[in-house]
Every structure is written in C-alpha cells, then in structure tokens.
Scaffold this motif. Structure first.
Motif, PDB file in Angstrom:
ATOM      1  N   ALA A  68       0.809  -1.240  -0.017  1.00  0.00           N
ATOM      2  CA  ALA A  68      -0.096  -0.098  -0.002  1.00  0.00           C
ATOM      3  C   ALA A  68       0.881   1.108   0.007  1.00  0.00           C
ATOM      4  O   ALA A  68       0.579   2.426  -0.644  1.00  0.00           O
ATOM      5  CB  ALA A  68      -1.158   0.045   1.005  1.00  0.00           C
ATOM      6  N   GLU A  69       1.880   1.161   0.684  1.00  0.00           N
ATOM      7  CA  GLU A  69       2.796   2.318   0.826  1.00  0.00           C
ATOM      8  C   GLU A  69       3.349   2.587  -0.693  1.00  0.00           C
ATOM      9  O   GLU A  69       3.470   3.771  -1.151  1.00  0.00           O
ATOM     10  CB  GLU A  69       4.094   2.237   1.790  1.00  0.00           C
ATOM     11  CG  GLU A  69       3.480   2.303   3.216  1.00  0.00           C
ATOM     12  CD  GLU A  69       4.665   1.721   4.174  1.00  0.00           C
ATOM     13  OE1 GLU A  69       5.559   1.391   3.640  1.00  0.00           O
ATOM     14  OE2 GLU A  69       4.282   2.165   5.313  1.00  0.00           O
ATOM     15  N   HIS A  70       3.800   1.653  -1.466  1.00  0.00           N
ATOM     16  CA  HIS A  70       4.097   1.686  -2.568  1.00  0.00           C
ATOM     17  C   HIS A  70       3.160   2.243  -3.682  1.00  0.00           C
ATOM     18  O   HIS A  70       3.524   2.873  -4.418  1.00  0.00           O
ATOM     19  CB  HIS A  70       5.123   0.447  -3.257  1.00  0.00           C
ATOM     20  CG  HIS A  70       6.205   0.467  -2.614  1.00  0.00           C
ATOM     21  ND1 HIS A  70       7.444   1.302  -2.839  1.00  0.00           N
ATOM     22  CD2 HIS A  70       6.845  -0.516  -1.812  1.00  0.00           C
ATOM     23  CE1 HIS A  70       8.562   0.742  -2.162  1.00  0.00           C
ATOM     24  NE2 HIS A  70       8.330  -0.432  -1.640  1.00  0.00           N
ATOM     25  N   LEU A  71       1.932   1.722  -3.417  1.00  0.00           N
ATOM     26  CA  LEU A  71       0.745   2.041  -4.341  1.00  0.00           C
ATOM     27  C   LEU A  71       0.608   3.730  -4.233  1.00  0.00           C
ATOM     28  O   LEU A  71       0.241   4.540  -5.046  1.00  0.00           O
ATOM     29  CB  LEU A  71      -0.326   1.387  -4.070  1.00  0.00           C
ATOM     30  CG  LEU A  71      -0.271  -0.131  -4.490  1.00  0.00           C
ATOM     31  CD1 LEU A  71      -1.422  -0.931  -3.791  1.00  0.00           C
ATOM     32  CD2 LEU A  71      -0.428   0.021  -6.074  1.00  0.00           C
ATOM     33  N   CYS A  72       0.670   4.160  -2.796  1.00  0.00           N
ATOM     34  CA  CYS A  72       0.583   5.458  -2.579  1.00  0.00           C
ATOM     35  C   CYS A  72       1.588   6.339  -3.365  1.00  0.00           C
ATOM     36  O   CYS A  72       1.091   7.463  -3.824  1.00  0.00           O
ATOM     37  CB  CYS A  72       0.164   5.868  -1.055  1.00  0.00           C
ATOM     38  SG  CYS A  72      -1.273   5.268  -0.025  1.00  0.00           S
ATOM     39  N   MET A  73       2.753   5.950  -3.185  1.00  0.00           N
ATOM     40  CA  MET A  73       3.734   6.693  -3.841  1.00  0.00           C
ATOM     41  C   MET A  73       3.486   6.535  -5.310  1.00  0.00           C
ATOM     42  O   MET A  73       3.818   7.830  -5.891  1.00  0.00           O
ATOM     43  CB  MET A  73       5.162   6.145  -3.371  1.00  0.00           C
ATOM     44  CG  MET A  73       6.405   7.148  -3.513  1.00  0.00           C
ATOM     45  SD  MET A  73       6.222   8.719  -3.022  1.00  0.00           S
ATOM     46  CE  MET A  73       6.358   8.272  -1.195  1.00  0.00           C
ATOM     47  N   ALA A  74       2.883   5.523  -5.785  1.00  0.00           N
ATOM     48  CA  ALA A  74       2.775   5.558  -7.374  1.00  0.00           C
ATOM     49  C   ALA A  74       1.772   6.395  -7.830  1.00  0.00           C
ATOM     50  O   ALA A  74       1.923   7.129  -8.765  1.00  0.00           O
ATOM     51  CB  ALA A  74       2.408   4.071  -7.815  1.00  0.00           C
ATOM     52  N   ALA A  75       0.842   6.631  -7.006  1.00  0.00           N
ATOM     53  CA  ALA A  75      -0.259   7.622  -7.067  1.00  0.00           C
ATOM     54  C   ALA A  75       0.501   8.998  -7.224  1.00  0.00           C
ATOM     55  O   ALA A  75      -0.194   9.690  -8.228  1.00  0.00           O
ATOM     56  CB  ALA A  75      -1.334   7.390  -6.161  1.00  0.00           C
ATOM     57  N   ARG A  76       1.035   9.630  -6.359  1.00  0.00           N
ATOM     58  CA  ARG A  76       1.559  10.721  -6.251  1.00  0.00           C
ATOM     59  C   ARG A  76       2.593  10.990  -7.643  1.00  0.00           C
ATOM     60  O   ARG A  76       2.542  12.076  -7.972  1.00  0.00           O
ATOM     61  CB  ARG A  76       2.688  10.853  -5.222  1.00  0.00           C
ATOM     62  CG  ARG A  76       1.930  10.924  -3.762  1.00  0.00           C
ATOM     63  CD  ARG A  76       2.925  10.726  -2.640  1.00  0.00           C
ATOM     64  NE  ARG A  76       2.193  11.009  -1.224  1.00  0.00           N
ATOM     65  CZ  ARG A  76       2.453  10.046  -0.290  1.00  0.00           C
ATOM     66  NH1 ARG A  76       3.264   9.202  -0.470  1.00  0.00           N
ATOM     67  NH2 ARG A  76       2.111  10.442   0.744  1.00  0.00           N
ATOM     68  N   TRP A  77       3.577   9.880  -8.166  1.00  0.00           N
ATOM     69  CA  TRP A  77       4.195  10.288  -9.132  1.00  0.00           C
ATOM     70  C   TRP A  77       3.385  10.297 -10.497  1.00  0.00           C
ATOM     71  O   TRP A  77       3.617  11.000 -11.090  1.00  0.00           O
ATOM     72  CB  TRP A  77       5.211   9.136  -9.229  1.00  0.00           C
ATOM     73  CG  TRP A  77       6.304   9.178  -8.305  1.00  0.00           C
ATOM     74  CD1 TRP A  77       6.741   8.673  -7.112  1.00  0.00           C
ATOM     75  CD2 TRP A  77       7.430  10.122  -8.561  1.00  0.00           C
ATOM     76  NE1 TRP A  77       7.790   9.036  -6.797  1.00  0.00           N
ATOM     77  CE2 TRP A  77       8.317  10.042  -7.605  1.00  0.00           C
ATOM     78  CE3 TRP A  77       7.827  11.017  -9.525  1.00  0.00           C
ATOM     79  CZ2 TRP A  77       9.653  10.759  -7.449  1.00  0.00           C
ATOM     80  CZ3 TRP A  77       9.195  11.534  -9.789  1.00  0.00           C
ATOM     81  CH2 TRP A  77       9.940  11.456  -8.440  1.00  0.00           C
ATOM     82  N   PHE A  78       2.397   9.412 -10.475  1.00  0.00           N
ATOM     83  CA  PHE A  78       1.569   9.543 -11.531  1.00  0.00           C
ATOM     84  C   PHE A  78       0.722  10.893 -11.976  1.00  0.00           C
ATOM     85  O   PHE A  78       0.753  11.589 -12.667  1.00  0.00           O
ATOM     86  CB  PHE A  78       0.286   8.689 -11.654  1.00  0.00           C
ATOM     87  CG  PHE A  78       0.859   7.015 -12.176  1.00  0.00           C
ATOM     88  CD1 PHE A  78       1.276   6.996 -13.364  1.00  0.00           C
ATOM     89  CD2 PHE A  78       0.593   5.879 -11.282  1.00  0.00           C
ATOM     90  CE1 PHE A  78       1.415   5.801 -13.882  1.00  0.00           C
ATOM     91  CE2 PHE A  78       0.904   4.709 -11.971  1.00  0.00           C
ATOM     92  CZ  PHE A  78       1.516   4.564 -13.052  1.00  0.00           C
ATOM     93  N   HIS A  79       0.280  11.417 -10.508  1.00  0.00           N
ATOM     94  CA  HIS A  79      -0.161  12.957 -10.586  1.00  0.00           C
ATOM     95  C   HIS A  79       0.867  13.701 -10.913  1.00  0.00           C
ATOM     96  O   HIS A  79       0.571  14.610 -11.662  1.00  0.00           O
ATOM     97  CB  HIS A  79      -0.845  13.074  -8.982  1.00  0.00           C
ATOM     98  CG  HIS A  79      -1.067  14.565  -8.898  1.00  0.00           C
ATOM     99  ND1 HIS A  79      -1.921  15.302  -9.835  1.00  0.00           N
ATOM    100  CD2 HIS A  79      -0.375  15.634  -8.116  1.00  0.00           C
ATOM    101  CE1 HIS A  79      -2.128  16.643  -9.509  1.00  0.00           C
ATOM    102  NE2 HIS A  79      -0.842  16.747  -8.355  1.00  0.00           N
TER     103      HIS A  79
END
Length: 325
Positions: free
Chosen positions: A62-73
């Motif tokens: 989940a932590e990596h998914l949250c970080m992926a969301a930030r980078w995609f944004h």
C-alpha cells in the motif's frame, strides 16, 4: 522554461506532497528536455507499482501504491501526451492502496465530482479537501492524514477540471459542486480545506452554501487578473476551460470582493510571503473582509507552503477540527 528550472520550481510542491526529495532530484536531474517530464515521472510511478507487486506485506504494498499515485499525478503537471492516462493511473493506484490500508474507505461520486471518504464511520464531523487548478485528490496526502489523526472523516475529492476529471470544464460557481458533495455524504454540514485555486472554490462555497460550517484556504487567490497571469497559467486555464474566451471569463469571476463579507462561518486564510504569482491577489483581503476571518501569514512560505509545512499544517488541522467540534 528548461527542465531544470521547472523541476526546481516544483520541488517544494513535490516534497510537500510526499515525494522523496532525493528520488525527485535524481529523476528530474536526468531530464535533458522538459518534454521528457511525463514519460520520466510515469516510469518512476510504474517502478513503485512493481515494488508493490513484490512487497512482502500489504502495508508495504500500500505504501508503494500511494507513492505511485503521487508520481502519476506529478506526471500530469508538465508536458505529457498521456496526462489523462496518468491521472487515471493515479486514481487507480490510490484506490488499490486504500483497499489494503483502509477497506472501510468509500468511493463517492456525483455528476461533477469523485473522491474517497476516509475515517471512522462514527466521526463527529467531516472535512472536504478541495484541490486547485492542476492538483488532485492524490496530491494532498499529508493534509488528509493530519485531519484523519484529529478524528475527522475526510472526503478527498476531484471536481470539474481536476485530477481524474481534468477533461471536464472548470467552473467558478463551485458551491454547486460542494452542495452535491454534501448531499452525497449525507451529512448536515462540512468543513472545507482548499488549496491554491481550491482556496477560491472553498471561499466561494462558504459564502453561498449554508452547510459549510468552517473553512481553511491555503495559498488561495482573492482575485485573478487575466492579462497579468504568466503565460503557463493562462495556457493551463485555457486547457481546463476549453477555450480562451471561457478561460478569460472564468478568471474574471475569481473575485471574492463582494463574497468575502458573506462568509459567516469561521475562516482561516493561510498565505506565504514568497507566493508571488503575477496576476494573483493573495488572501489577506479575504481574511480581513470575512466577518470571522483569521489570517496566518508566513513570510518565508511559497505557493502551497510546501517549504513551511511545520509552520501551518498542524495549526490549520487543529483549527478546523476545533471549529467543527
């Protein structure tokens, strides 16, 4: 603008949103041309998705998914032929993260908005986090987390022209959207936290929607002057409005002169002294004209005050949770 200048201009925003500064500087430092921005940042987001797939525990995934969301944004903030895809990927990654971390989180959608309701089902009050012109519900994790820690339910949203709804058209009468959000949440009242242009949206809504019980604006404009706005801001407004005529009309409507005295709920206005975007009047007049306005001014703060989080975030979260209690 060069890639280096653009990256430097967005460093505070990136770190404020939770991107690792070393990773950000490494990735953006390798850019030869600004046109590489979207591809490079999406590549990093996919690397975090891959780490999530290899993670040993759901928490790490989940932590990596949250970080992926930030980078995609953040991949949507510069030149990117796949901005729509990046926004959708940010939305999906955040949803996957919440499935793992907070299965009680609910997706709530309406005609002009979408977002995630997080927090305890028996929370005594609800705050709505409203993004700005090119921001989204994936950007302000620290704001949402600060509000959740204080016992509030929090709805992080995208509205017209924002985030995953970026292909829709911005509207200055945002109180209609907030009214739909309150209806969908099924609550009697909400607090609002708006960042950048979201600060205008929040103030406009507080003046015209009686169910707004308290409001915080962060780097929100009191007024916009189209002719003085920097060309990149004009271009972004044209993109989100659909054409130049509509963008000019929208900018002309961003004026709180007559609305500020109508804001009867408690209002906290947070500004940074280094927030000096041409064509934008900052929030001091809003705090002065609103009957219950309070002003927090940080001379060293930049736009969104990503360089001054310790000076305002906890205080603003305490203020709105107290106002809603």
């Amino acid at each position: 603008m060069s890639a280096a200048d653009f990256a430097a201009a967005n460093l505070s925003r990136a770190t404020g949103a939770g991107l690792d500064p070393h990773e950000y500087l490494r990735v953006t430092g390798e850019l030869v041309d600004l046109d590489q921005w979207g591809e490079a940042l999406m590549r990093v987001a996919h690397e975090h998705l891959a780490r999530a797939g290899r993670a040993a525990t759901p928490i790490s995934a989940a932590e990596h998914l949250c970080m992926a969301a930030r980078w995609f944004h953040f991949a949507t903030l510069g030149p990117n032929r796949e901005s729509t895809l990046a926004a959708a990927e940010a939305d999906t990654a955040m949803g996957r993260a919440l499935d793992l971390l907070e299965p009680q989180a609910r997706r709530i959608e309406g005609p002009g908005f979408t977002g995630w309701l997080r927090g305890s089902a028996d929370a005594e009050a609800t705050a709505v986090v409203v993004p700005g012109l090119d921001s989204s519900k994936e950007e302000f994790h620290d704001v949402v987390a600060a509000l959740l820690r204080r016992g509030l339910a929090v709805f992080a949203m995208d509205g017209p022209g924002q985030g995953v709804l970026a292909t829709t058209t911005v509207r200055a009468d945002y109180h209609h959207v907030i009214g739909q959000v309150i209806d969908a949440l099924g609550t009697q009242s909400v607090g609002l936290v708006g960042l950048s242009l979201g600060g205008y949206y929040v103030a406009e809504s507080a003046a015209r929607e009686s169910r707004v019980a308290a409001a915080v604006t962060v780097s929100g404009p009191f007024r916009l002057y189209w002719d003085a706005l920097p060309p990149p801001v004009q271009d972004l407004l044209i993109q989100r409005a659909g054409d130049e005529e509509t963008a000019r009309r929208f900018a002309g409507q961003v004026d709180l002169s007559t609305l500020a005295p109508q804001i009867t709920c408690p209002l906290l206005v947070v500004d940074g002294g280094q927030d000096v975007i041409p064509g934008v009047t900052n929030g001091e007049p809003l705090a002065r004209l609103a009957p219950h306005g309070h002003y927090l001014y940080l001379p060293h703060g930049d736009h969104l005050l990503g360089n001054a989080r310790p000076d305002w975030l906890a205080a603003a979260a305490d203020w709105i949770s107290g106002a809603l209690a």
